[in-house]
Design a protein around this motif. Structure first.
Motif, PDB file in Angstrom:
ATOM      1  N   LEU A  63       0.833  -1.207   0.000  1.00  0.00           N
ATOM      2  CA  LEU A  63       0.000   0.000   0.000  1.00  0.00           C
ATOM      3  C   LEU A  63       0.870   1.261   0.000  1.00  0.00           C
ATOM      4  O   LEU A  63       0.574   2.256  -0.670  1.00  0.00           O
ATOM      5  N   CYS A  64       1.949   1.185   0.734  1.00  0.00           N
ATOM      6  CA  CYS A  64       2.893   2.306   0.779  1.00  0.00           C
ATOM      7  C   CYS A  64       3.498   2.523  -0.613  1.00  0.00           C
ATOM      8  O   CYS A  64       3.612   3.666  -1.086  1.00  0.00           O
ATOM      9  N   TYR A  65       3.864   1.426  -1.291  1.00  0.00           N
ATOM     10  CA  TYR A  65       4.442   1.562  -2.637  1.00  0.00           C
ATOM     11  C   TYR A  65       3.431   2.204  -3.589  1.00  0.00           C
ATOM     12  O   TYR A  65       3.768   3.054  -4.401  1.00  0.00           O
ATOM     13  N   GLU A  66       2.162   1.780  -3.458  1.00  0.00           N
ATOM     14  CA  GLU A  66       1.117   2.352  -4.307  1.00  0.00           C
ATOM     15  C   GLU A  66       1.009   3.856  -4.103  1.00  0.00           C
ATOM     16  O   GLU A  66       0.887   4.623  -5.070  1.00  0.00           O
ATOM     17  N   ALA A  67       1.013   4.269  -2.851  1.00  0.00           N
ATOM     18  CA  ALA A  67       0.869   5.695  -2.536  1.00  0.00           C
ATOM     19  C   ALA A  67       2.053   6.478  -3.092  1.00  0.00           C
ATOM     20  O   ALA A  67       1.899   7.562  -3.671  1.00  0.00           O
ATOM     21  N   ILE A  68       3.247   5.910  -2.959  1.00  0.00           N
ATOM     22  CA  ILE A  68       4.446   6.579  -3.477  1.00  0.00           C
ATOM     23  C   ILE A  68       4.340   6.698  -5.006  1.00  0.00           C
ATOM     24  O   ILE A  68       4.586   7.757  -5.587  1.00  0.00           O
ATOM     25  N   ALA A  69       3.939   5.596  -5.641  1.00  0.00           N
ATOM     26  CA  ALA A  69       3.848   5.588  -7.101  1.00  0.00           C
ATOM     27  C   ALA A  69       2.864   6.654  -7.572  1.00  0.00           C
ATOM     28  O   ALA A  69       3.145   7.412  -8.517  1.00  0.00           O
ATOM     29  N   ARG A  70       1.732   6.735  -6.875  1.00  0.00           N
ATOM     30  CA  ARG A  70       0.719   7.689  -7.314  1.00  0.00           C
ATOM     31  C   ARG A  70       1.202   9.131  -7.159  1.00  0.00           C
ATOM     32  O   ARG A  70       0.968   9.977  -8.023  1.00  0.00           O
ATOM     33  N   ALA A  71       1.911   9.377  -6.082  1.00  0.00           N
ATOM     34  CA  ALA A  71       2.411  10.741  -5.861  1.00  0.00           C
ATOM     35  C   ALA A  71       3.532  11.065  -6.843  1.00  0.00           C
ATOM     36  O   ALA A  71       3.784  12.236  -7.164  1.00  0.00           O
ATOM     37  N   ALA A  72       4.215  10.013  -7.319  1.00  0.00           N
ATOM     38  CA  ALA A  72       5.366  10.244  -8.198  1.00  0.00           C
ATOM     39  C   ALA A  72       4.930  10.631  -9.613  1.00  0.00           C
ATOM     40  O   ALA A  72       5.727  11.128 -10.398  1.00  0.00           O
ATOM     41  N   GLY A  73       3.688  10.380  -9.962  1.00  0.00           N
ATOM     42  CA  GLY A  73       3.231  10.802 -11.285  1.00  0.00           C
ATOM     43  C   GLY A  73       2.335   9.779 -11.934  1.00  0.00           C
ATOM     44  O   GLY A  73       2.329   8.607 -11.549  1.00  0.00           O
ATOM     45  N   ARG A  74       1.627  10.236 -12.955  1.00  0.00           N
ATOM     46  CA  ARG A  74       0.629   9.383 -13.601  1.00  0.00           C
ATOM     47  C   ARG A  74       1.248   8.140 -14.234  1.00  0.00           C
ATOM     48  O   ARG A  74       0.615   7.108 -14.336  1.00  0.00           O
ATOM     49  N   ASN A  75       2.514   8.262 -14.655  1.00  0.00           N
ATOM     50  CA  ASN A  75       3.094   7.135 -15.401  1.00  0.00           C
ATOM     51  C   ASN A  75       3.837   6.132 -14.512  1.00  0.00           C
ATOM     52  O   ASN A  75       4.406   5.176 -15.001  1.00  0.00           O
ATOM     53  N   VAL A  76       3.840   6.424 -13.223  1.00  0.00           N
ATOM     54  CA  VAL A  76       4.625   5.548 -12.353  1.00  0.00           C
ATOM     55  C   VAL A  76       3.709   4.499 -11.719  1.00  0.00           C
ATOM     56  O   VAL A  76       2.663   4.829 -11.164  1.00  0.00           O
ATOM     57  N   ALA A  77       4.122   3.227 -11.811  1.00  0.00           N
ATOM     58  CA  ALA A  77       3.328   2.147 -11.210  1.00  0.00           C
ATOM     59  C   ALA A  77       4.044   1.622  -9.967  1.00  0.00           C
ATOM     60  O   ALA A  77       5.246   1.838  -9.797  1.00  0.00           O
ATOM     61  N   ALA A  78       3.274   0.922  -9.139  1.00  0.00           N
ATOM     62  CA  ALA A  78       3.861   0.357  -7.914  1.00  0.00           C
ATOM     63  C   ALA A  78       5.035  -0.564  -8.255  1.00  0.00           C
ATOM     64  O   ALA A  78       5.992  -0.666  -7.495  1.00  0.00           O
ATOM     65  N   GLU A  79       4.974  -1.221  -9.437  1.00  0.00           N
ATOM     66  CA  GLU A  79       6.073  -2.116  -9.839  1.00  0.00           C
ATOM     67  C   GLU A  79       7.382  -1.344  -9.983  1.00  0.00           C
ATOM     68  O   GLU A  79       8.460  -1.871  -9.713  1.00  0.00           O
ATOM     69  N   ASP A  80       7.262  -0.079 -10.420  1.00  0.00           N
ATOM     70  CA  ASP A  80       8.461   0.744 -10.555  1.00  0.00           C
ATOM     71  C   ASP A  80       9.095   0.991  -9.182  1.00  0.00           C
ATOM     72  O   ASP A  80      10.324   0.929  -9.031  1.00  0.00           O
ATOM     73  N   VAL A  81       8.231   1.239  -8.197  1.00  0.00           N
ATOM     74  CA  VAL A  81       8.745   1.419  -6.829  1.00  0.00           C
ATOM     75  C   VAL A  81       9.459   0.142  -6.393  1.00  0.00           C
ATOM     76  O   VAL A  81      10.568   0.184  -5.844  1.00  0.00           O
TER      77      VAL A  81
END
Ligand code: ATP
Length: 549
Positions: A63-81
């Motif tokens: 869930l933390c990764y998801e939140a980070i990904a979303r704040a990082a930008g539209r193109n960033v997915a949790a997998e990137d985190v």
């Protein structure tokens, strides 16, 4: 305090390696923390809540990764985190690698006027994360976290991510914070330490130290409903305990689960060894205590599982109850549990941590009618061996040895409580003599002289008087009587025929026995039916063992 300032200071502390400098830096930060002091103290240790408080953020890393990904930008997915995490090894570095802030307006964050996060705001939002439960709570939590990351600079995000996952990694442990509080607010380390023991709340202690100094810290006491850490035991020997204390308190060591009882005069709450609440899984213990307790109290004890006759069942049976948290009614049918209280930390308005164990036990017995653990005061090893034998015979795990004059030290594994070490060694010894018993046991042989083999025969190394029940004594008498050579009063001389396995704590040089050695705390473990006297241990072996000690 701005969260950016906190992050800066945390980074400076993380970069430092000398303990004394770290303590100094933490002290400076505490001194500058203003009204947010309690929060800063907890954040420094990666905590949202005091240790006695069982609330958590209740979020997994995903869930933390998801939140980070979303704040990082539209193109960033949790997998990137996750893939950055694999590269960089820790979440703080990953969070700091993104450029946040482009997503304003999408989150559910509580915005401040200038957009800069404060420590208080982070605390407030994370409390809301912890409080979110039930349907849709996952989304609420993620939105709140997104809001926080969205307003973070890379450096803030580094410490926010670590805080969210409960791992600050800046080299600040409990001891550092304790010393820093003492240094920053000019109070004694001992006063801080004691206050921490009774409250388990670094934030509260820091605040009181700053506002009211040493005097204020002294007024902090136990509070019913707020668990403290359990006192723990070292391993030890009977002989060591008697040497150190003269008299030892001997208690049954129950094989169950530790519980701390908190009774406010009306209702009981129970806490486990790690201060989690376990009231709900143990309804009959609660009912029992609410019936039996005479006054508000905090007690320490063990919950044990018993069979229909009240005899102990193994520890795993208690665990089944904890596992069946949500199906207590069914678990109650499966396993009956009972409390065995062994200590009293508070009774009727009085804190007893500083009172000696003997007095705490007295208080325990007056405040609780039944359900108190068995205990004895003993000053000789044989009496303790008897107690241990009976305890083991009754199906318990063993014995605890405690210093009757010692105070209760929460969270300490000190030398005042010792669990008896299992025998380090055993020897197979020939029975060469015995004594008729007294009273009820007049017809039975007891007190067996045990000997090692020597080049010219056998030489005694001790007497095992204990560890043997009536039933066993009858069997042993039957086994040994045919080998009686002569009798003198109660003393019996036996021809070497039977071999005992004997446990002991130590070998000692001694003038008492012809062998020149004596076993300390010898205990009968069984008959070696598979061994003849010629197979018994030799004086040579005993000599080698003694030298090697
Ligand atoms: P440790 O507590 O040492 O980490 P552990 O949890 O396996 O390890 P032991 O060390 O074997 O437990 O023994 C200490 C535990 O024994 C206590 O935490 C408590 O749960 C239990 N216990 C049973 N009877 C007593 C007693 N009379 N006094 C103190 N503790 C007891």
């Amino acid at each position: 305090m701005d969260f950016a300032a906190f992050a800066d200071r945390a980074a400076a502390i993380e970069a430092e390696s000398a303990d004394t400098v770290i303590t100094e830096r933490v002290g400076e930060l505490l001194a500058d923390a203003g009204s947010e002091l309690p929060i800063v103290v907890r954040f420094l240790q990666g905590r949202m809540f005091p240790a006695h408080d069982s609330r958590t953020l209740d979020i997994g890393p995903a869930l933390c990764y998801e939140a980070i990904a979303r704040a990082a930008g539209r193109n960033v997915a949790a997998e990137d985190v996750e893939s950055r995490l694999a590269d960089r090894g820790e979440i703080g570095a990953v969070a700091a690698s993104y450029d946040f802030g482009g997503q304003q307006g999408l989150g559910a964050f509580t915005g401040s006027d200038d957009g800069g996060l404060t420590v208080a705001e982070v605390d407030e939002d994370l409390r809301a994360v912890a409080a979110a439960t039930g349907d849709g709570s996952r989304d609420t939590k993620r939105d709140l976290l997104f809001g926080l990351f969205n307003r973070s600079s890379p450096e803030e995000a580094r410490y926010l991510a670590r805080l969210v996952l409960g791992e600050m990694r800046i080299g600040v442990g409990g001891g550092t914070v304790r010393d820093a509080i003492a240094g920053a607010f000019d109070v004694s380390v001992e006063a801080v330490e004691r206050a921490l023991q009774v409250t388990n709340d670094y934030g509260l202690v820091a605040d009181i130290a700053r506002e009211d100094g040493d005097d204020g810290l002294e007024t902090l006491g136990l509070e019913i409903g707020r668990p403290v850490q359990a006192m723990l035991a070292q391993t030890g020997t009977v002989t060591g305990a008697l040497e150190d204390w003269g008299t030892a308190a001997v208690e049954v060591k129950y094989d169950g689960a530790r519980v701390q009882v908190h009774y406010d005069g009306e209702s009981v709450r129970l806490f486990s060894r790690n201060m989690e609440e376990v009231t709900d899984p143990l309804p009959e213990v609660v009912a029992f205590l609410e019936r039996e307790l005479d006054a508000p109290a905090i007690l320490d004890g063990e919950v044990v599982a018993v069979d229909e006759d009240g005899d102990p069942l193994p520890f795993q049976e208690v665990l089944r109850r904890f596992r069946r948290k949500h199906d207590v009614a069914r678990a109650r049918e499966d396993v009956t549990v009972r409390l065995r209280a062994f200590d009293c930390l508070h009774a009727d308005g009085a804190d007893l941590l500083d009172a000696p164990l003997r007095d705490r036990r007295d208080r325990l017995e007056t405040v609780l009618g039944s359900g108190v653990s068995e205990w004895w005061l003993a000053d000789d090893a044989e009496a303790i061996a008897d107690i241990e034998a009976e305890t083991l015979e009754a199906g318990h795990e063993g014995i605890m040895l405690k210093d009757p004059e010692s105070t209760y030290s929460p969270g300490r594994r000190g030398k005042h409580w010792r669990k008896r070490k299992p025998d380090v060694e055993t020897l197979d010894l020939v029975v060469t003599g015995a004594e008729w018993g007294e009273g009820r046991r007049a017809e039975l042989l007891g007190t067996f002289e045990v000997s090692v083999r020597t080049p010219d025969g056998y030489a005694p190394v001790g007497n095992v008087a204990t560890g043997i029940t009536d039933e066993r004594l009858e069997a042993l008498t039957e086994r040994l009587e045919p080998h009686v050579r002569s009798e003198d009063g109660v003393a019996v001389d036996l021809e070497p025929a039977v071999v005992f396995e004997v446990g002991y704590e130590e070998l000692q040089a001694s003038n008492t026995y012809d062998s020149g050695y004596a076993l300390r705390f010898p205990r009968f473990l069984g008959v070696r039916e598979d061994k003849a006297p010629e197979d018994a241990d030799t004086l040579d072996r005993v000599r080698r063992l003694a030298d090697a000690q």
